[in-house]
Scaffold this active site. Sequence first.
Site, PDB file in Angstrom:
ATOM      1  N   GLY A  71     -27.979  37.481  95.917  1.00  0.00           N
ATOM      2  CA  GLY A  71     -29.238  37.141  96.872  1.00  0.00           C
ATOM      3  C   GLY A  71     -29.643  38.416  97.581  1.00  0.00           C
ATOM      4  N   THR A  72     -28.652  39.318  98.096  1.00  0.00           N
ATOM      5  CA  THR A  72     -29.172  40.185  98.804  1.00  0.00           C
ATOM      6  C   THR A  72     -30.154  41.156  98.146  1.00  0.00           C
ATOM      7  OG1 THR A  72     -27.507  40.497 100.324  1.00  0.00           O
ATOM      8  CG2 THR A  72     -28.622  42.722  99.955  1.00  0.00           C
ATOM      9  N   ASN A 152     -28.234  29.859 107.023  1.00  0.00           N
ATOM     10  CA  ASN A 152     -26.595  30.104 106.392  1.00  0.00           C
ATOM     11  C   ASN A 152     -25.564  29.941 107.757  1.00  0.00           C
ATOM     12  OD1 ASN A 152     -27.903  32.666 107.433  1.00  0.00           O
ATOM     13  ND2 ASN A 152     -26.065  33.519 106.769  1.00  0.00           N
ATOM     14  N   ALA A 201     -24.636  32.865  92.689  1.00  0.00           N
ATOM     15  CA  ALA A 201     -23.814  31.996  92.056  1.00  0.00           C
ATOM     16  C   ALA A 201     -22.586  31.721  92.957  1.00  0.00           C
ATOM     17  CB  ALA A 201     -23.555  32.715  90.739  1.00  0.00           C
ATOM     18  N   THR A 238     -27.478  47.630  82.002  1.00  0.00           N
ATOM     19  CA  THR A 238     -26.738  46.521  81.131  1.00  0.00           C
ATOM     20  C   THR A 238     -26.637  45.329  82.004  1.00  0.00           C
ATOM     21  OG1 THR A 238     -25.891  48.492  79.769  1.00  0.00           O
ATOM     22  CG2 THR A 238     -24.744  46.242  79.651  1.00  0.00           C
ATOM     23  N   CYS A 331     -21.374  38.042 106.322  1.00  0.00           N
ATOM     24  CA  CYS A 331     -21.854  39.591 106.232  1.00  0.00           C
ATOM     25  C   CYS A 331     -21.693  40.161 107.642  1.00  0.00           C
ATOM     26  CB  CYS A 331     -23.059  39.278 105.779  1.00  0.00           C
ATOM     27  SG  CYS A 331     -23.597  38.411 104.407  1.00  0.00           S
TER      28      CYS A 331
END
Length: 382
Positions: A71-72, A152, A201, A238, A331
């Site tokens: 998300g960040t 959050n 996720a 990648t 965080c």
Amino acid sequence: MQKVYLDNAATTQVRQEVIERMQDALAQHYGNPSSTHSFGRSARTAVEQARKTIAKTMNAQPSEIIFTSGGTEADNMILRCAVRDLGIETIITSKIEHHAVLHTAEELEKEYGIQLWFVDLDAFGNPDLGHLEELLKGDDTKKLVSLMHVNNEIGNIIDIAAVGELCKANNAFFHSDTVQSIGHYPWDVQAVHVDFLAAAAHKFHGPKGIGFAYIRKNSGLKPLIFGGSQERGYRAGTESFHNIVGLEEAFVRSYEHLEEETKTIKELKRYFVEKVLKEVPGAECNGLSGDMEKSTYTLANIRLPFDKQKGLMLLFHLDMKGIACSKGSACQSGSNQGSHVLNEILSGEELDKPSLRFSFSMYNTKEELDYTVEVLKEFANS
């Protein structure tokens, strides 16, 4: 000692099916998705299938889903590229957004000289939509609104459809950090006017280090990371193949079981809140986290009736008893500044009392919640 994990807003336990899918990917499908041989083509097919799966569930186009490290990164990419590529001159946000949005907006203000405006909040932490409309009409600058769907820390759910309509009516772009929302609520990007979303996720029982950005088609954003042509050219490098298929598995499972798991977790939250407020006199919910309709079913932020000195020992005491929860977002761990969210909505006297965020998943039980409340009760009486 009993172990109780009530910090699911920070990260969730990975589903067993996700672990198995990722193990298979690591062991059997190790080709580079950009390679043209059969090993690479196999990996590429799986990456694109994951993209299609997510897009279909959200009523988006596959080309609008860009895999990121979480998300960040998605928030940073969207806000930075919007200012650089779309000519955004004003960002409108709130003071209780995730720091991935707040700190990025502050840096953009310094680097590009944009205007940074904050929408007013009510006593519970909800954005004042009347004030938002005033800000949108405030001048003729090109604007982007960034407001998270589910907070959050206190769990408030904003009226995201109403925000989207205000943005549409005033020709503003709309970005929402939906990290606490996607995987827990159904999403239809055609029903809500939103240009950009961010998801991770590990908030819905998938792996850490993978997420995605939704970027509406023809928005005009250009790459932030340059190199190869991966991710439709938006993000070179990648692809983290095993993480992408793990994200897909977690995403699919979350929506397959959404109704039953929502019902289970909602009942756990209701049970916990009622029991804490009953067994620990003076305990109160912060924001709207005690409201089962206006806040997310996944968390409760509770202010406990302990003085400042005693409150300093509370989280340590719970940890010693095997209970994992949080003072705020993960965080912010290590910060002594307290919660920037609670600083905006609580009085000085209320801030002197300890507040804890308890967040739930389908892996929790009522027995665990009983144990947690008993520990809190014993601490209150000690």
